[in-house]
Design a protein around this motif. Sequence first.
Motif, PDB file in Angstrom:
ATOM      1  N   LEU A   6      75.222  13.244  23.416  1.00  0.00           N
ATOM      2  CA  LEU A   6      75.929  12.037  22.970  1.00  0.00           C
ATOM      3  C   LEU A   6      75.104  10.778  23.216  1.00  0.00           C
ATOM      4  O   LEU A   6      75.100   9.852  22.401  1.00  0.00           O
ATOM      5  N   THR A   7      74.393  10.752  24.341  1.00  0.00           N
ATOM      6  CA  THR A   7      73.521   9.603  24.638  1.00  0.00           C
ATOM      7  C   THR A   7      72.401   9.502  23.613  1.00  0.00           C
ATOM      8  O   THR A   7      72.073   8.406  23.120  1.00  0.00           O
ATOM      9  N   LEU A   8      71.806  10.643  23.279  1.00  0.00           N
ATOM     10  CA  LEU A   8      70.729  10.657  22.283  1.00  0.00           C
ATOM     11  C   LEU A   8      71.246  10.229  20.915  1.00  0.00           C
ATOM     12  O   LEU A   8      70.549   9.530  20.166  1.00  0.00           O
ATOM     13  N   PHE A   9      72.466  10.643  20.580  1.00  0.00           N
ATOM     14  CA  PHE A   9      73.049  10.236  19.305  1.00  0.00           C
ATOM     15  C   PHE A   9      73.222   8.714  19.255  1.00  0.00           C
ATOM     16  O   PHE A   9      72.940   8.088  18.222  1.00  0.00           O
ATOM     17  N   ALA A  10      73.653   8.142  20.368  1.00  0.00           N
ATOM     18  CA  ALA A  10      73.786   6.671  20.424  1.00  0.00           C
ATOM     19  C   ALA A  10      72.437   5.998  20.240  1.00  0.00           C
ATOM     20  O   ALA A  10      72.317   4.984  19.532  1.00  0.00           O
ATOM     21  N   GLN A  11      71.389   6.576  20.852  1.00  0.00           N
ATOM     22  CA  GLN A  11      70.035   6.030  20.674  1.00  0.00           C
ATOM     23  C   GLN A  11      69.589   6.156  19.216  1.00  0.00           C
ATOM     24  O   GLN A  11      68.936   5.257  18.677  1.00  0.00           O
ATOM     25  N   MET A  12      69.956   7.268  18.589  1.00  0.00           N
ATOM     26  CA  MET A  12      69.597   7.481  17.183  1.00  0.00           C
ATOM     27  C   MET A  12      70.207   6.402  16.298  1.00  0.00           C
ATOM     28  O   MET A  12      69.544   5.843  15.414  1.00  0.00           O
ATOM     29  N   ILE A  13      71.465   6.085  16.544  1.00  0.00           N
ATOM     30  CA  ILE A  13      72.144   5.045  15.759  1.00  0.00           C
ATOM     31  C   ILE A  13      71.502   3.686  15.998  1.00  0.00           C
ATOM     32  O   ILE A  13      71.266   2.921  15.055  1.00  0.00           O
ATOM     33  N   ARG A  14      71.184   3.390  17.284  1.00  0.00           N
ATOM     34  CA  ARG A  14      70.558   2.093  17.605  1.00  0.00           C
ATOM     35  C   ARG A  14      69.195   1.947  16.939  1.00  0.00           C
ATOM     36  O   ARG A  14      68.793   0.841  16.573  1.00  0.00           O
ATOM     37  N   SER A  15      68.471   3.066  16.806  1.00  0.00           N
ATOM     38  CA  SER A  15      67.141   3.007  16.180  1.00  0.00           C
ATOM     39  C   SER A  15      67.213   3.149  14.665  1.00  0.00           C
ATOM     40  O   SER A  15      66.197   3.361  14.009  1.00  0.00           O
ATOM     41  N   ARG A  16      68.438   3.031  14.149  1.00  0.00           N
ATOM     42  CA  ARG A  16      68.677   3.080  12.699  1.00  0.00           C
ATOM     43  C   ARG A  16      68.300   4.421  12.094  1.00  0.00           C
ATOM     44  O   ARG A  16      67.857   4.510  10.943  1.00  0.00           O
ATOM     45  N   GLY A  17      68.480   5.481  12.891  1.00  0.00           N
ATOM     46  CA  GLY A  17      68.326   6.824  12.350  1.00  0.00           C
ATOM     47  C   GLY A  17      69.464   7.131  11.402  1.00  0.00           C
ATOM     48  O   GLY A  17      70.540   6.521  11.477  1.00  0.00           O
ATOM     49  N   ASP A  18      69.246   8.065  10.503  1.00  0.00           N
ATOM     50  CA  ASP A  18      70.249   8.398   9.485  1.00  0.00           C
ATOM     51  C   ASP A  18      70.794   9.797   9.761  1.00  0.00           C
ATOM     52  O   ASP A  18      70.193  10.791   9.358  1.00  0.00           O
TER      53      ASP A  18
END
Length: 686
Positions: A428-440
């Motif tokens: 879940l933490t990595l997913f939040a980082q993915m969203i912050r880095s504008r991952g799709d």
Amino acid sequence: MRNVGAKLPTFKILLLSFQFSLSVQRIGCSLISSSSYICLFGTKRFSVSTTPSYNYWLSLHLRNGRINEARSFFDDISSPGVNLYTMMIAGYAEKGRLEDALKLFYEMPVKDLVSWNSMLKGCLKCGDLSMAWNVFDKMPQRNVISWTTIIDGLLEFGRVEVAERFFWEMPTRDVAAWNSMVHGYFSNGRVEDAVELFEKMPFRNVISWTSVIGGLDQNGRSYEALLVFQKMLASFIKPTSSTLACALTACANIRTFVIGVQIHGLIVKTGHCFDEYIAASLITFYANCKLIQNAFDIFNEDLRRNVAVWTALLTGYGLNCKHDDALRVFKGMMRMCVLPNQSSLTSALNSCCGLEAVDRGREVHSVAYKLGLENDIFVGNSLVVMYTKCGQIRDGVAVFTRMSRKNVVSWNSIIVGCAQHGFGMWALTLFAQMIRSRGDPDEITLIGLLSACSHSGLLTKGRYGELDEAEALIHTMPIKANYTVWLALLSSCSKHSNVDVGERAAKCVLELQPSCSAAYTLLSNLYASNGKWTEVSKIRKKMKDEGILKQPGSSWITVKGIRHDFLSGDRLHPSSRKIYQKLEWLRGKLKELGYVPDPKFSLHDVESEQKEEMLSTHSERLAIGFGLISTVEGSTITVMKNLRICGDCHNAIKLIAKVVGREIVIRDSSRFHHFRNGACSCGDYW
């Protein structure tokens, strides 16, 4: 130093220069230093009018990557011409030194069209589209090369609409410009636009046809690619080695063996059989068609094996699940001083993953590090997958963290990896980082997150144990559920001892897949855990009557590169006596800690003592016992298992890890379990 050049006539200087250049080439010396030039020509600055071999010397430095020496030599020329400026600018761009290239470009006393085009190409090579566009706007004049270069750049950066506008604004379009636009459409997934433009082309060459064949194949339309290849031959266009390689790749992708063999015959007739890239394509074709011996024969016929040929064979063995052979090919590359590229490393890591051989994976990782490819996005993704699938989640996270560039595959690999290992909060933490880095995120990301929640008991983030609700959801799905969906529900019913939902799920599975042994086994286990031995007997009889075989439970552990397999109650291993002694010692220690075997997990209708004995010799416990007697104190023990770990073994191994003071990692059919200090990473949710 004596000024030799000042006392020699010009023709003697030229002769000396020419003779020296020949001697350099004969002895294999790649270049000479600036001081060597001074020895030959004196301290006087060179003049274009006196030494026409400057092109050669400057080019020699640049070809060998000595950019600073090249610039030193360039600065020693009193009046460098436009061509020398252009060479130096191109050299800077090749090394990614765009600022130096631009500075030198704007210092040029005279700029011709070639130098403007070179600067434009250099900006694109360094990845600066906006600067390239700026240079293009400032050009006093443009030719078809200028337009084609900027269009290529726009297409490479995905600016398809702008590239289209530029293409139709071109004053004149040659075949290269048309080819660039067709290729760009394919590269950006605009297949229909590419085919339509190809049909509009006023004239085509072999590159045009090859672009369409390769583009269709790369966009999943391999059959159409072969039809275009057939049409090309009918038009009496002679294929190049690139054309034939593209056609072979299309045959490999859809495994059209007959057409591939015909193309192989055409390759022999046209004399392309000794081309290394054709050899690589042939190896891939035969490997994809499961004819790995044919692929190996092609490899042996090629006497000038380059990295593409080695990689094709390496990948071919991996595709045919011959992972040991694949890694032998990888070692052969290294022995022959053929440096692996990204594809080679990725294929080797996939084979390490297939063997679950983390030690061999670390060796490949070491090679990638030494070659500076550890942070390559494809190699990095493969390393993450290899470590997570081999039970080393922390190493996988470390590799992911060091990656300078990440794509959706990178994020999905680490999120799914954390889910499989029960580290739901990490996921879940990595997913939040993915969203912050504008991952799709895509559907794989979401499935990984749901899996992470279910494997970690995060009830506020996902759903767990709501079997009636899960059954209702399956019935309301917009598409009809396949047997794997019902099998997943049945597996959960077995875990939660829900007989009613389990019976209905098993019925749905067997309606869709009557010979599914997993459904029979899960239902039998569900009945056995609830003491319904009559129902167990009926299922076993039905399986026997219909010839359905139950997959036997097995576990394996790799020690010093050798895999050791165990079945429940196995006494055939050479170290069985020591293993059973270790397990008997552990039984005593577990009883001291209050461990009592849970008879409901013994899926046989036998006496209590027999049940306890059967539970204590489950395959995973035998593998752990072997690991304890075969590895150094304190090291992690990693065991793989083909079926789901039973609840009694799960409870026992938590205590075993505490007793021996080691981390024990078990990968079952559902997930990874990390046992440490009397607890498991799954939090008893799996």
